[in-house]
Design an enzyme around this catalytic site. Sequence first.
Site, PDB file in Angstrom:
ATOM      1  N   ASP A  72       0.833  -1.198   0.000  1.00 32.51           N
ATOM      2  CA  ASP A  72       0.000   0.000   0.000  1.00 32.51           C
ATOM      3  C   ASP A  72       0.870   1.251   0.000  1.00 32.51           C
ATOM      4  O   ASP A  72       1.901   1.294   0.664  1.00 32.51           O
ATOM      5  CB  ASP A  72      -0.933   0.035   1.214  1.00 32.51           C
ATOM      6  CG  ASP A  72      -2.023   1.070   1.002  1.00 32.51           C
ATOM      7  OD1 ASP A  72      -2.953   0.795   0.217  1.00 32.51           O
ATOM      8  OD2 ASP A  72      -1.932   2.177   1.567  1.00 32.51           O
TER       9      ASP A  72
HETATM   10  C1  LIG Z   1       2.891   8.530  -5.477  1.00 34.67           C
HETATM   11  C2  LIG Z   1       2.616   7.535  -6.554  1.00 34.67           C
HETATM   12  C3  LIG Z   1       1.611   6.584  -6.459  1.00 34.67           C
HETATM   13  N1  LIG Z   1       1.390   5.695  -7.457  1.00 34.67           N
HETATM   14  C4  LIG Z   1       0.344   4.652  -7.350  1.00 34.67           C
HETATM   15  C5  LIG Z   1       0.845   3.330  -6.745  1.00 34.67           C
HETATM   16  C6  LIG Z   1      -0.436   2.653  -6.352  1.00 34.67           C
HETATM   17  O1  LIG Z   1      -0.907   1.879  -7.458  1.00 34.67           O
HETATM   18  C7  LIG Z   1      -1.375   3.817  -6.087  1.00 34.67           C
HETATM   19  C8  LIG Z   1      -1.699   3.902  -4.626  1.00 34.67           C
HETATM   20  O2  LIG Z   1      -2.815   3.124  -4.338  1.00 34.67           O
HETATM   21  P1  LIG Z   1      -2.807   1.797  -3.488  1.00 34.67           P
HETATM   22  O3  LIG Z   1      -4.095   1.778  -2.719  1.00 34.67           O
HETATM   23  O4  LIG Z   1      -1.533   1.674  -2.713  1.00 34.67           O
HETATM   24  O5  LIG Z   1      -2.797   0.626  -4.555  1.00 34.67           O
HETATM   25  P2  LIG Z   1      -3.825   0.267  -5.716  1.00 34.67           P
HETATM   26  O6  LIG Z   1      -5.248   0.472  -5.267  1.00 34.67           O
HETATM   27  O7  LIG Z   1      -3.414   1.005  -6.978  1.00 34.67           O
HETATM   28  O8  LIG Z   1      -3.540  -1.270  -5.958  1.00 34.67           O
HETATM   29  P3  LIG Z   1      -3.765  -2.514  -4.954  1.00 34.67           P
HETATM   30  O9  LIG Z   1      -4.403  -2.012  -3.682  1.00 34.67           O
HETATM   31  O10 LIG Z   1      -4.665  -3.458  -5.696  1.00 34.67           O
HETATM   32  O11 LIG Z   1      -2.387  -3.076  -4.741  1.00 34.67           O
HETATM   33  O12 LIG Z   1      -0.702   5.008  -6.503  1.00 34.67           O
HETATM   34  C9  LIG Z   1       2.143   5.724  -8.619  1.00 34.67           C
HETATM   35  O13 LIG Z   1       1.919   4.921  -9.540  1.00 34.67           O
HETATM   36  N2  LIG Z   1       3.136   6.649  -8.739  1.00 34.67           N
HETATM   37  C10 LIG Z   1       3.425   7.569  -7.780  1.00 34.67           C
HETATM   38  O14 LIG Z   1       4.355   8.385  -7.948  1.00 34.67           O
END
Ligand SMILES: Cc1cn([C@H]2C[C@H](O)[C@@H](COP(=O)(O)OP(=O)(O)OP(=O)(O)O)O2)c(=O)[nH]c1=O
EC number: 3.6.1.9
Length: 200
Positions: A72
């Site tokens: 997360d």
């Molecule tokens: C800060 C940042 C976040 N993110 C993304 C990563 C995560 O996919 C998302 C944060 O949400 P999360 O809730 O961590 O993850 P998710 O819902 O996408 O996937 P899952 O719970 O099924 O594993 O933001 C980026 O891709 N690049 C960035 O620079």
Amino acid sequence: MAELFLASASPRRRELLAQIAVPYVTQIASIDETPLPDEPPAAYVERLAREKARAGLLALGGRDDAVVLGADTAVVLDGRILGKPADFNESRAMLLALSGRSHQVLTAVALVGGGREAARVVSSDVSFRPISEAEIEAYWASGEPCDKAGSYGIQGLAAVFVNQLQGSYSAVVGLPLCETAELLGEFGIACWQLPTQGPH
Ligand SMILES: Cc1cn([C@H]2C[C@H](O)[C@@H](COP(=O)(O)OP(=O)(O)OP(=O)(O)O)O2)c(=O)[nH]c1=O
């Protein structure tokens, strides 16, 4: 050897895990991502990573040869968690708040399986140059911010906003690869390794 499952719908996490040549199967598990009242951000990301991994294991019927990885990511500004933006107004408010200053990105990775559970939380500091209203509108129109914590993706167009990063790039994108490899090793799962030196 145990089989690794990735409890994630995030394409970033799939790509990051593939980057270190770990074979895995995707096992999506959805959980309630609402923070508890007054829950500190580090405790929040760790709890969600563990819950995603546990939910994945449950969906597999608790297979005893399975190890499930959950992760997360949260963007934290002045101790406040910024999640994914619900709409343009939320995205605009987040990016204006992040503009011209630094914030933390917290990512937790958890492994569950074989009667064991372990997690790591990685914190990185990211600084943004000042961002204009016009840039925020154009960025929203690109479609990139909508599914990302803090409303940006460092690996995408938002790279042009980032003038400093202290910490783990892969953790900001969604999975801290160094710590993930260490945890996998603790669970007996091989990932990419430097070749051992043969005799000369
Ligand atoms: C800060 C940042 C976040 N993110 C993304 C990563 C995560 O996919 C998302 C944060 O949400 P999360 O809730 O961590 O993850 P998710 O819902 O996408 O996937 P899952 O719970 O099924 O594993 O933001 C980026 O891709 N690049 C960035 O620079």
